[in-house]
Structure formats: C-alpha cells, structure tokens
Write an enzyme that holds these catalytic residues in place. Structure first.
Site, mmCIF file in Angstrom:
data_model
loop_
_atom_site.group_PDB
_atom_site.id
_atom_site.type_symbol
_atom_site.label_atom_id
_atom_site.label_comp_id
_atom_site.label_asym_id
_atom_site.label_seq_id
_atom_site.Cartn_x
_atom_site.Cartn_y
_atom_site.Cartn_z
ATOM 1 N N LYS A 94 1.004 -0.958 -0.134
ATOM 2 C CA LYS A 94 -0.097 0.093 0.075
ATOM 3 C C LYS A 94 0.942 1.171 0.044
ATOM 4 C CE LYS A 94 -4.547 0.851 0.303
ATOM 5 N NZ LYS A 94 -5.515 -0.047 0.207
HETATM 6 N N1 GLU Z 1 -7.261 0.095 -2.987
HETATM 7 C C1 GLU Z 1 -7.986 -0.941 -3.372
HETATM 8 C C2 GLU Z 1 -8.171 -1.833 -2.134
HETATM 9 O O1 GLU Z 1 -7.900 -1.567 -1.072
HETATM 10 C C3 GLU Z 1 -7.721 -1.581 -4.595
HETATM 11 C C4 GLU Z 1 -6.223 -2.264 -4.661
HETATM 12 C C5 GLU Z 1 -5.861 -2.622 -5.883
HETATM 13 O O2 GLU Z 1 -6.580 -2.910 -6.882
HETATM 14 O O3 GLU Z 1 -4.793 -3.161 -6.259
HETATM 15 O O4 GLU Z 1 -8.614 -3.198 -2.319
#
Ligand code: GLU
Length: 432
Positions: A121
């Site tokens: 993240k």
């Molecule tokens: N931000 C989204 C999540 O928390 C998508 C992450 C992604 O598609 O890599 O799942």
C-alpha cells in the site's frame, strides 16, 4: 526443526501492545489465525511486520510559487504469493502505521480470493481536495520518481485508493514509462483510464463485489433481497457504487453518508440523484435534499437489515457495536471494525462479511487489468464482470464453508484461509 530457545520469544514480542489502531487490529486477527494454524514463531515474526517500508519526502512546487514537502510512503507487506499489490491513498490522516495495516490487509485479501499477488500500500499525507490539478500531477510524478525502484509490473503494482483515481494512475504510468526509456509499461499500475490500458469494469468493481457477496450471504441465510433495507456509510467510489447496485437488486438504501454527515429516507434514497449531486458539488453530499440529516454515528446504529461501512478504518468500536441493529454487515472499507468490537458483533449474532473478502472486487479486476496489459488482449465488460463475480462468489463460498466447518466467524475463517495460503508459499520460498 531445531531452534534456539530465545527465538521462541519472537512471536510474543511482536504481539500488539494494547492500543486501538488499524495495525493493532490487523495484528490481533492475524495472531489469532496464526495460533490456530500453529505457525512457527519465525513465520509469525515475518508476517507481523512489513517486508519493506519506503519513505520519501517529496518537494513539490505549489501554484503560489512556494515549495512544499510531502511525506510519502510505500509499504510492501509480503511478496510470498507474488508481486506487491495495493492502492495509493491521498488523505490528510495518512500515516505510516495506517499504511502498514492497509498493506498487510492487501496480502490477506489477495490470498483469500486466490489471486497471485502479495500485499502493498502507498500513501501521501496531503489534502487532495485543496490542491490544484497541476499540484496533484507534480506530486504524483514526484512520488513515482521516488518509488521508481520499488514499483514494477513484477515487483509492486499500485492502484487507486481513497483520494486517487484513474487520473493519478495515468500520471504514474506516464512518468514510469518515461523513466524506462519511453517504453510504455501499463502493467506497472492498475485502475488506469481505459485509453491507457485500463480494464472495463474496474471503476465499478469494488462496489459490485460488495453487492455480490451480500446477495450470496442472503442466499446462504435463506433471505430474499426484496424488501430489505441497507445503510451505507461513505459515498466515495465504494459506498456510492455499492448503494447503486444494492438498490438495483431490490434492497432499499435508507441511509447514506459522507464526511459532511448522513441522510436518512425511509422510502429509500434515490442513489442516482445523490451521485449526480455529489459530482456537481465538489465531490460532497453537503446540501443534498434527498433525506433527513443524521450523523455518521446515527447511521451506524440505525434500524436496518444491512449495514455497509464503506468509509474509513475504526468506525465500529466497542462503544457503538452494542447498539448496532443490522444483522448483516459487509465491510466495504478496509478495517472499519476494530478488533475489540469483533466479539461484541459475534455475540449479537451479526453476520460480518469481512473487508478482506467483501471489498476484494477491486483488486480482482485489477488483476484482470494486469493480465490484459501483459497479453495485449482486452476483455468485454461482461467478460470481466462474469469472471470477477465468479471469483468473489467462490471466495465467499470457501470462507462460508470454512466458517461452518470450524464454527468460527466469517472473519476468522477468511483469515485462516488467507494465512494458510500465504504461509504455504512462504515455506516453499525456503530459508535463506
Ligand atoms: N485500493 C483497493 C483496495 O484496497 C484496490 C487495490 C488494487 O486494486 O490493487 O483493495
């Protein structure tokens, strides 16, 4: 396996000190699963911490001529099952422990829905709503340059999260491609605009997945959606699209909310009107006339069948959990329930579809986007939706079966499945 005695203390040392934050909540659920599965202390130690933390201080020229420095992170929690995968959050509250929790949740999320990724993240502490498009573009490009050695289609693949969208992903793919001698490398990031290699169905994917698991849960519980009510906290990408799909499936969405507060209408909020209002009022529901004003706190404890917390972490707490009246909760946000609230919800007999399963629709379609980029072949919207629906339904069924067999909550079952899959891969990588 022989181990020196002092090594056995590692696991207990990495247990959380009592403090209620997202990382502590993540750890307490992971540790509970690890204990049940019987992980070795060093396996617990590895997965209790991120694999890598990258911090950069990004100087950005603001429109007024001043230079401001922004704190930015990218955390890779695990690459055991594949490259790091996870969104980038732009928000004033972003901090390192939050990003660490969100990265770990991506590891468990990808594992529970069986897609070949680890967890990561990113986050930048900033106020995107108060920045110009030019400032945001310079910030995003500076972040991409700072993380150019971290990102990569086989290494770490960012995507949108709170405060970012396809626009920021377009800047990332452009900057990253420039840094790579102009080779167009769309697979370095997902959630891109369609014109730059994005996937059909990606924007709706998370909300569609939340609705799919809710309908699947209702079926398992022997309930029909028609006539049921839902309250949705948060009206960003996830909340608004979930509300839209829920109302299309015959569920009456009686309350919605965003940062400006909530709106209640017992006849059902007209979701398309709310979306249109938000899109023409600077992204906020402030001033929306489609319901009576309520607070976010009131929304959580409304008389409703279904509750969808789709805003931010730590919303359902030991303080408000005893007053929740919904019997089904689907976590559209990451970490909306603190670990201390879990036993209260369980005791009340509330079925909670946990975040790592409920909101996995987004990363599932991110995976298809990455596959399409690498094949140079693109699916139709219905092909994407059919695959994504089947994948999340299968994951729901796996988790549901596990919960029934072991008489545990869906959250405990999801963690058991995810941790087992990750640890199996971790063991195969071997010792070094
Ligand atoms: N931000 C989204 C999540 O928390 C998508 C992450 C992604 O598609 O890599 O799942």
């Amino acid at each position: 396996m022989s181990r020196k005695k002092e090594d056995t203390t590692l696991a207990s040392e990495s247990k959380p000190v009592i403090q209620s934050d997202a990382y502590a909540s993540m750890l307490s659920r992971f540790h509970a699963a690890a204990e049940k599965i019987g992980l070795a202390p060093e396996e617990i130690e590895i997965l209790s911490r991120p694999a890598e933390i990258h911090i950069a201080y990004l100087p950005v020229a603001m429109d007024d001529g001043q230079v401001r420095v922004f704190e930015a992170y990218r955390v890779i929690h695990s690459r055991a099952l594949g490259p790091g995968k996870g969104g980038i959050r732009y928000a004033p509250e972003v901090n390192m422990r939050e990003v660490m929790a969100l990265a770990a949740w991506m590891t468990w999320k990808c594992a529970v829905v069986n897609i070949p990724y680890g967890g990561a993240k990113g986050g930048i502490t900033c106020e995107p709503k108060k920045m110009s498009v030019g400032e945001l573009e310079r910030l995003t490009r500076a972040y991409t340059r700072a993380m150019s050695e971290v990102f990569g289609p086989d290494k770490d693949i960012p995507a949108p999260d709170m405060g970012t969208s396809a626009r920021e992903m377009a800047w990332i793919v452009d900057e990253y491609s420039r840094l790579n001698k102009g080779n167009f490398i769309p697979a370095v990031v997902t959630g891109k605009p369609l014109e730059l290699g994005g996937s059909k169905g990606r924007v709706e994917a998370t909300g569609r997945g939340v609705t799919t698991v809710i309908l699947q849960a209702l079926q398992r519980l022997g309930r029909r959606p028609e006539g049921l009510t839902a309250a949705v906290q948060g009206f960003g990408n996830v909340g608004s699209i979930t509300a839209k799909y829920l109302s299309q499936s015959g569920i009456r969405v009686i309350a919605i909310s965003d940062k400006s507060g909530g709106f209640y209408n017992e006849n059902g909020i007209l979701i398309h009107q709310a979306i249109q209002y938000r899109d023409t009022h600077g992204g906020s529901l402030e001033g929306f006339k489609g319901g009576d004003r309520i607070t976010n706190e009131q929304l959580l404890t409304l008389e409703t069948d279904i509750l969808v917390p789709a805003a931010i972490e730590d919303q359902i707490t030991p303080q408000n959990a005893p007053h929740i009246k919904a019997w089904l909760i689907a976590e559209g946000a990451n970490g909306p329930t603190t670990a201390e609230a879990d036993p209260i919800l369980n005791e009340k007999g509330i079925t909670v579809i946990p975040d790592i399963l409920a909101n996995a629709g987004g990363v599932i379609v991110s995976y298809y986007e990455w596959v399409q980029n690498r094949r140079g072949h693109y699916y139709t919207e219905s092909e994407v939706q059919e695959r994504a629906d089947n994948t999340i339904k299968q994951a729901f069924d796996d988790v549901f079966a596990r919960a029934a067999a072991h008489r545990v909550s869906l959250r405990e079952a999801a963690y058991l499945l995810a941790v087992e899959r990750v640890v199996k891969a971790l063991r195969m990588h071997g010792k070094y």
